[in-house]
Design an enzyme around this catalytic site. Structure first.
Site, PDB file in Angstrom:
ATOM      1  N   SER A 139       2.701  -0.494  -6.200  1.00  0.00           N
ATOM      2  CA  SER A 139       3.665  -0.085  -5.176  1.00  0.00           C
ATOM      3  C   SER A 139       4.809  -1.083  -5.169  1.00  0.00           C
ATOM      4  CB  SER A 139       2.988  -0.067  -3.795  1.00  0.00           C
ATOM      5  OG  SER A 139       3.947   0.078  -2.758  1.00  0.00           O
ATOM      6  N   TYR A 152      -3.041  -3.447   2.619  1.00  0.00           N
ATOM      7  CA  TYR A 152      -2.566  -2.496   1.618  1.00  0.00           C
ATOM      8  C   TYR A 152      -1.655  -3.206   0.625  1.00  0.00           C
ATOM      9  CZ  TYR A 152      -0.046   1.336  -0.582  1.00  0.00           C
ATOM     10  OH  TYR A 152       0.524   2.182  -1.513  1.00  0.00           O
TER      11      TYR A 152
END
Length: 260
Positions: A139, A152
C-alpha cells in the site's frame, strides 16, 4: 510477468482489487482461481465470469494453509502465479489498546503472516514451473502511514520489506517477485462509504493502469500507478518535506473521518 498462459491464484479474490485483477486476467484467457472466506462473494465472481474457478479459504486460519496449498497444487499442477491480495483494515485508538488488540492481531495474521505462509507452502510448486510469479499487495500507506490505522500500515510496511527479501532470495530462480502498491482505491475495504469516496481512485481506473504497467514495463518490480507516487516516493524528497507531508496527510484524513 507473462500476461497470458498462466494459472493464477488470487487471495481475497471475491471483491475489490482482488476481483478486479481476477476479471482482468480472466479476460486475457488465463486460468484464474479466486480464493476467499465468503463463498457467496466467490460464487458471485465466478457466476459473472464463466470459467473462473474458486476455492474457499480463510487465510487467518494458519493451520489450514498447508492443506489448502497441497489441495491447490493437486487440482492445479500448472499453477504459476500467486497473488497475495487478501487483507483487512481497521482503525485503532492506541490510547485504548484493550479495545483494538483483537483487530491488531487479526490484521497481522491476515495481512502479513498469511501471505508469508501461503507463499512458503506454494513455493515448491512455483519453482517447478518454467516461469512463475509471486505478487504481494502492499500500500502507499507502507511508505507514509495513516495514523488512525497504525497496525494496517505497519503490516504493509512489513510486506514491502518481506517482498524485497523474498525477491533477493529467489533472484537465481525462475520465480519473479512483484509488489503491487495501491493508492487509496474505491473499494469496501473499510466499508461501503470508502467505495463512494470521491478522493479515492476508481477501481476500474486502477486495474486498467496496473494491467498496462504489467504489459508495458516487464522489468518493473514495484507496480505503482501514478496516484501512489506522492506516498511511495515521499521519503526521497527529504526529511523535512516527508514530515510535512505526513502531518498534512494525516490532518486531512482525520478531518475527513470526523466529518463522516
Amino acid at each position: 510477468m507473462n500476461m497470458t498462459g498462466n494459472t493464477i491464484l488470487i487471495t481475497g479474490g471475491g471483491s475489490g482489487i482482488g476481483r478486479g485483477l481476477a476479471e482482468a486476467f480472466h479476460k486475457l484467457g488465463n486460468v484464474v482461481i479466486v480464493a476467499g472466506r465468503r463463498k457467496d462473494m466467490l460464487d458471485a465472481a465466478t457466476s459473472a465470469n464463466p470459467g473462473m474457478k474458486s476455492a474457499v479459504l480463510d487465510v487467518q486460519n494458519a493451520a489450514q494453509l498447508p492443506a489448502f496449498a497441497a489441495k491447490i497444487a493437486e487440482q492445479y499442477p500448472a499453477l504459476n502465479v500467486l497473488i497475495n491480495n487478501a487483507g483487512i483494515m481497521k482503525t485503532e485508538n492506541l490510547q485504548e489498546p484493550s479495545k483494538s488488540s483483537a483487530d491488531a492481531e487479526a490484521m497481522v495474521a491476515i495481512n502479513l503472516l498469511a501471505p508469508m505462509s501461503l507463499t512458503a507452502a506454494l513455493l515448491p510448486l512455483l519453482k517447478k514451473q518454467n516461469r512463475a510469479t509471486v505478487m504481494t499487495v502492499s500500500s502507499g500507506l507502507a511508505f507514509v502511514p495513516m495514523a488512525m490505522t497504525p497496525t494496517y500500515c505497519a503490516t504493509k510496511a512489513a510486506i514491502h520489506s518481506y517482498t524485497q527479501s523474498l525477491r533477493y532470495q529467489l533472484k537465481d530462480t525462475k520465480v519473479e517477485v512483484l509488489e503491487l502498491v495501491p493508492p487509496y482505491v474505491a473499494t469496501e475495504l473499510m466499508g461501503a462509504q470508502m467505495a463512494k469516496d470521491p478522493r479515492a481512485m476508481p477501481l476500474d481506473e486502477f486495474i486498467t493502469e496496473v494491467m498496462e504497467i504489467l504489459k508495458t514495463q516487464p522489468e518493473a518490480t514495484e507496480i505503482c500507478v501514478k496516484r501512489v507516487y506522492p506516498l511511495r516516493f515521499a521519503e526521497e524528497q527529504g526529511h523535512a518535506k516527508y514530515e510535512d507531508l505526513f502531518r498534512t496527510f494525516n490532518g486531512s484524513m482525520t478531518s475527513a473521518a470526523s466529518a463522516n
